[in-house]
Design a protein around this motif. Structure first.
Motif, PDB file in Angstrom:
ATOM      1  N   SER A   7       0.833  -1.189  -0.025  1.00  0.00           N
ATOM      2  CA  SER A   7       0.048  -0.380  -0.033  1.00  0.00           C
ATOM      3  C   SER A   7       1.115   1.831   0.054  1.00  0.00           C
ATOM      4  O   SER A   7       0.201   2.443   0.173  1.00  0.00           O
ATOM      5  N   ALA A   8       2.243   1.200   0.501  1.00  0.00           N
ATOM      6  CA  ALA A   8       3.039   2.330   0.211  1.00  0.00           C
ATOM      7  C   ALA A   8       4.679   2.179  -0.091  1.00  0.00           C
ATOM      8  O   ALA A   8       4.836   1.001   0.142  1.00  0.00           O
ATOM      9  N   PHE A   9       4.645   3.143  -0.962  1.00  0.00           N
ATOM     10  CA  PHE A   9       6.227   2.637  -1.447  1.00  0.00           C
ATOM     11  C   PHE A   9       7.108   2.065  -0.747  1.00  0.00           C
ATOM     12  O   PHE A   9       7.589   3.426  -0.037  1.00  0.00           O
ATOM     13  N   SER A  10       8.577   1.516  -1.037  1.00  0.00           N
ATOM     14  CA  SER A  10       9.947   1.505   0.121  1.00  0.00           C
ATOM     15  C   SER A  10      10.762   0.441  -1.546  1.00  0.00           C
ATOM     16  O   SER A  10      10.491  -0.059  -1.805  1.00  0.00           O
ATOM     17  N   HIS A  91       4.027   3.182  -7.472  1.00  0.00           N
ATOM     18  CA  HIS A  91       3.560   3.674  -6.569  1.00  0.00           C
ATOM     19  C   HIS A  91       1.807   4.734  -6.043  1.00  0.00           C
ATOM     20  O   HIS A  91       1.603   5.318  -6.744  1.00  0.00           O
ATOM     21  N   PRO A  92       1.656   3.542  -5.200  1.00  0.00           N
ATOM     22  CA  PRO A  92       0.139   3.594  -4.912  1.00  0.00           C
ATOM     23  C   PRO A  92       0.167   5.364  -4.262  1.00  0.00           C
ATOM     24  O   PRO A  92       0.477   5.574  -2.971  1.00  0.00           O
ATOM     25  N   GLN A 192       3.880  14.321 -12.577  1.00  0.00           N
ATOM     26  CA  GLN A 192       2.572  13.977 -12.744  1.00  0.00           C
ATOM     27  C   GLN A 192       1.508  13.110 -12.588  1.00  0.00           C
ATOM     28  O   GLN A 192       1.097  13.015 -12.189  1.00  0.00           O
ATOM     29  N   THR A 193       2.531  10.930 -13.053  1.00  0.00           N
ATOM     30  CA  THR A 193       2.364  10.721 -12.147  1.00  0.00           C
ATOM     31  C   THR A 193       1.893  10.366 -10.703  1.00  0.00           C
ATOM     32  O   THR A 193       0.871   9.992 -10.313  1.00  0.00           O
ATOM     33  N   LEU A 194       3.214  10.911 -10.027  1.00  0.00           N
ATOM     34  CA  LEU A 194       2.849  10.680  -8.650  1.00  0.00           C
ATOM     35  C   LEU A 194       1.468  12.073  -7.600  1.00  0.00           C
ATOM     36  O   LEU A 194       0.727  11.453  -7.378  1.00  0.00           O
ATOM     37  N   ARG A 195       1.536  12.709  -8.501  1.00  0.00           N
ATOM     38  CA  ARG A 195       0.313  13.742  -8.778  1.00  0.00           C
ATOM     39  C   ARG A 195      -1.201  13.048  -9.257  1.00  0.00           C
ATOM     40  O   ARG A 195      -2.238  12.940  -8.267  1.00  0.00           O
ATOM     41  N   LYS A 196      -1.020  12.166 -10.059  1.00  0.00           N
ATOM     42  CA  LYS A 196      -2.544  11.443 -10.634  1.00  0.00           C
ATOM     43  C   LYS A 196      -2.798   9.972  -9.213  1.00  0.00           C
ATOM     44  O   LYS A 196      -3.870   9.718  -9.159  1.00  0.00           O
ATOM     45  N   ALA A 202       3.458  10.422  -3.719  1.00  0.00           N
ATOM     46  CA  ALA A 202       4.951  11.634  -3.430  1.00  0.00           C
ATOM     47  C   ALA A 202       5.466  11.749  -2.562  1.00  0.00           C
ATOM     48  O   ALA A 202       7.441  11.243  -2.479  1.00  0.00           O
ATOM     49  N   VAL A 203       5.313  11.740  -0.985  1.00  0.00           N
ATOM     50  CA  VAL A 203       6.224  11.613   0.210  1.00  0.00           C
ATOM     51  C   VAL A 203       6.831  10.274   0.313  1.00  0.00           C
ATOM     52  O   VAL A 203       8.050  10.592   0.059  1.00  0.00           O
TER      53      VAL A 203
END
Length: 238
Positions: A7-10, A91-92, A192-196, A202-203
């Motif tokens: 659920s969160a990228f690392s 990057h969900p 743009q991808t992270l904002r979408k 993004a964080v």
């Protein structure tokens, strides 16, 4: 990959140092995939002399950065099949979260075609990522597979210029020995991808950015510099 659909990228979710998946000269995994229309088939059931297979998802900035060049390449090789293997979200975020079932994964793949305008064939991996794992688990790897089902070129990170050079060599009957250096995503497309993807994407990305730069821009590119690609015949059997 214990929690495959994280659920969160690392950066810890990926092994950036070990080359896994089918090596050049090995048989490509003939995984079961699902088309956007819901038809199941085997990956190696393709028309053409070669299959260029790129792994990706709509929340992967690297994949999104490469799409335009890959689509252009697809258009100039009529005897080469080209496909995207849709894998987990790199990057969900809150708007495009991790997949909670195959139907959601299929919907994201459909969105890639209908909203983002992907023109290549999109093949959806299963929910647990069996195909993704079989091909090494990287978010934007690329493989060129010959008519005999053998891997004749592979790169842990797709670089369209190198992929095209490799394909040109293979079509001309020569081994693909071009070195594949890692190239970062275009900043504008990355944002743009992270904002979408939505809040959180993004964080998580920027938190892992120093590790990503060190592992890929520095360490991986140094390994590429000092390693010699393995030459294999374009029409090899395996």
């Amino acid at each position: 990959m214990a929690d495959y659909n994280y659920s969160a990228f690392s950066s810890a979710d990926y092994d950036f140092t070990t080359a896994s998946g089918p090596a050049v000269g090995a048989k490509a995994p003939d995984i079961e995939v699902t088309t956007l229309s819901g038809v199941k088939r085997r990956l190696l059931e393709f028309d053409g002399d070669f299959l260029v297979l790129e792994l990706g998802s709509i929340t992967c900035p690297l994949f999104q950065t490469r799409r335009k060049a890959m689509a252009a390449m697809d258009a100039i090789y009529p005897n080469v099949a080209s496909a995207v293997l849709y894998v987990r979200e790199a990057h969900p975020g809150i708007d495009i979260p991790n997949h909670d079932g195959f139907e959601q994964k299929q919907a994201c793949a459909q969105r890639l075609a209908e909203v983002d305008g992907e023109t290549r064939e999109i093949l959806v991996d299963d929910f647990d990522g069996s195909g993704h794992r079989a091909f090494g688990g990287m978010p934007n790897a690329v493989f060129i597979i010959n008519r005999n089902g053998c891997v004749v070129f592979r790169a842990a990170w797709n670089n369209p210029k190198v992929t095209k050079s490799a394909l040109d060599a293979l079509i001309a009957g020569r081994p693909a020995t071009t070195k594949n250096y890692f190239r970062p995503a275009t900043p504008k497309i990355a944002v743009q991808t992270l904002r979408k993807a939505g809040k959180g994407a993004a964080v998580d990305f920027f938190k892992s950015l120093p590790a990503l730069v060190w592992q890929n821009v520095v360490k991986r590119n140094l390994r590429v510099l000092f390693n010699r690609p393995q030459p294999v015949a374009p029409d090899m059997t395996c």
